[in-house]
Design a protein around this motif. Structure first.
Motif, mmCIF file in Angstrom:
data_model
loop_
_atom_site.group_PDB
_atom_site.id
_atom_site.type_symbol
_atom_site.label_atom_id
_atom_site.label_comp_id
_atom_site.label_asym_id
_atom_site.label_seq_id
_atom_site.Cartn_x
_atom_site.Cartn_y
_atom_site.Cartn_z
ATOM 1 N N ARG A 67 0.794 -1.216 0.000
ATOM 2 C CA ARG A 67 0.000 0.000 0.000
ATOM 3 C C ARG A 67 0.826 1.266 0.000
ATOM 4 N N THR A 68 2.165 1.160 0.126
ATOM 5 C CA THR A 68 2.995 2.357 0.188
ATOM 6 C C THR A 68 3.574 2.748 -1.158
ATOM 7 N N PHE A 69 3.200 2.045 -2.222
ATOM 8 C CA PHE A 69 3.784 2.304 -3.539
ATOM 9 C C PHE A 69 3.628 3.755 -3.943
ATOM 10 N N SER A 70 2.517 4.356 -3.594
ATOM 11 C CA SER A 70 2.249 5.734 -4.015
ATOM 12 C C SER A 70 3.202 6.734 -3.383
ATOM 13 N N ARG A 81 23.922 -0.983 -16.680
ATOM 14 C CA ARG A 81 22.534 -0.573 -16.542
ATOM 15 C C ARG A 81 22.462 0.954 -16.561
ATOM 16 N N GLU A 82 21.492 1.486 -17.285
ATOM 17 C CA GLU A 82 21.396 2.924 -17.419
ATOM 18 C C GLU A 82 19.977 3.424 -17.161
ATOM 19 N N PHE A 83 19.901 4.625 -16.646
ATOM 20 C CA PHE A 83 18.636 5.280 -16.371
ATOM 21 C C PHE A 83 17.918 5.606 -17.678
ATOM 22 N N VAL A 84 16.596 5.421 -17.665
ATOM 23 C CA VAL A 84 15.780 5.745 -18.823
ATOM 24 C C VAL A 84 14.794 6.878 -18.491
ATOM 25 N N ALA A 85 14.015 6.691 -17.432
ATOM 26 C CA ALA A 85 13.000 7.686 -17.074
ATOM 27 C C ALA A 85 12.602 7.491 -15.619
ATOM 28 N N GLY A 86 12.153 8.571 -14.983
ATOM 29 C CA GLY A 86 11.720 8.487 -13.593
ATOM 30 C C GLY A 86 10.535 9.390 -13.348
ATOM 31 N N ILE A 87 9.768 9.069 -12.304
ATOM 32 C CA ILE A 87 8.568 9.836 -11.990
ATOM 33 C C ILE A 87 8.419 9.934 -10.482
ATOM 34 N N SER A 88 8.040 11.115 -10.031
ATOM 35 C CA SER A 88 7.872 11.334 -8.600
ATOM 36 C C SER A 88 6.612 10.628 -8.098
ATOM 37 N N SER A 89 6.488 10.565 -6.791
ATOM 38 C CA SER A 89 5.396 9.800 -6.194
ATOM 39 C C SER A 89 4.022 10.322 -6.597
ATOM 40 N N SER A 90 3.915 11.636 -6.744
ATOM 41 C CA SER A 90 2.628 12.231 -7.115
ATOM 42 C C SER A 90 2.516 12.516 -8.600
ATOM 43 N N SER A 124 4.539 7.445 -16.842
ATOM 44 C CA SER A 124 3.340 7.882 -16.137
ATOM 45 C C SER A 124 3.049 6.872 -15.032
ATOM 46 N N ARG A 125 2.107 7.230 -14.184
ATOM 47 C CA ARG A 125 1.755 6.298 -13.124
ATOM 48 C C ARG A 125 0.292 6.429 -12.757
ATOM 49 N N ASP A 126 -0.248 5.329 -12.258
ATOM 50 C CA ASP A 126 -1.611 5.287 -11.746
ATOM 51 C C ASP A 126 -1.521 4.678 -10.358
ATOM 52 N N ASN A 127 -1.508 5.527 -9.356
ATOM 53 C CA ASN A 127 -1.336 5.032 -7.991
ATOM 54 C C ASN A 127 -2.539 4.230 -7.505
ATOM 55 N N THR A 128 -3.687 4.411 -8.144
ATOM 56 C CA THR A 128 -4.853 3.600 -7.754
ATOM 57 C C THR A 128 -4.671 2.150 -8.198
ATOM 58 N N ARG A 129 -3.828 1.956 -9.197
ATOM 59 C CA ARG A 129 -3.536 0.613 -9.691
ATOM 60 C C ARG A 129 -2.145 0.134 -9.294
ATOM 61 N N ASN A 130 -1.437 0.943 -8.492
ATOM 62 C CA ASN A 130 -0.065 0.591 -8.096
ATOM 63 C C ASN A 130 0.805 0.278 -9.309
#
Length: 123
Positions: A26-29, A44-53, A70-76
């Motif tokens: 439940r803490t993924f968000s 290994r190399e960085f491609v992309a990152g996104i903040s928690s919100s 992108s991210r969907d915190n409702t779907r983890n």
């Protein structure tokens, strides 16, 4: 948090794929999440990152203009939409989380990794 990456496959140059990173817990968000990749014989190399919100996103130069995180915190779940794929994008793609204060593009700052999904781009 356990991470599982999926969505890889074989695609022709110029094609698209969408990778998913699904997490348990439940803490993924609350986590910053990034995608990395590792090609055979390379680091290994960085491609992309996104903040928690999802208010901040970061991209490697090689990904800018072609990839979208992108991210969907409702779907983890965190996504990586990859368009205009090139043969040099061929790699195993990993998602990972980092604790607060991590340097976004620094691989060693990430302490939780998924198992990886293979992306192969044919010419």
């Amino acid at each position: 948090v356990q991470l599982q990456a999926s969505g890889g496959g074989l695609v022709q140059a110029g094609g698209s794929l969408r990778l998913s990173c699904t997490a348990s817990g439940r803490t993924f968000s609350t986590y910053f999440v990034a995608w990395f990749r590792q090609a055979p014989g390379k680091e290994r190399e960085f491609v992309a990152g996104i903040s928690s919100s999802a208010t901040r996103t970061y991209y490697a130069d090689s990904a800018k203009g072609r990839f979208t995180i992108s991210r969907d915190n409702t779907r983890n779940t965190v996504y990586l939409q990859m368009n205009s794929l090139k043969p040099e994008d061929t790699a195993v793609y990993y998602c990972a989380t980092a604790p607060a204060g991590a340097v976004v593009q620094r691989t060693r700052d990430y302490d939780n990794w998924g198992q990886g999904t293979l992306v192969t781009v044919s010419s």
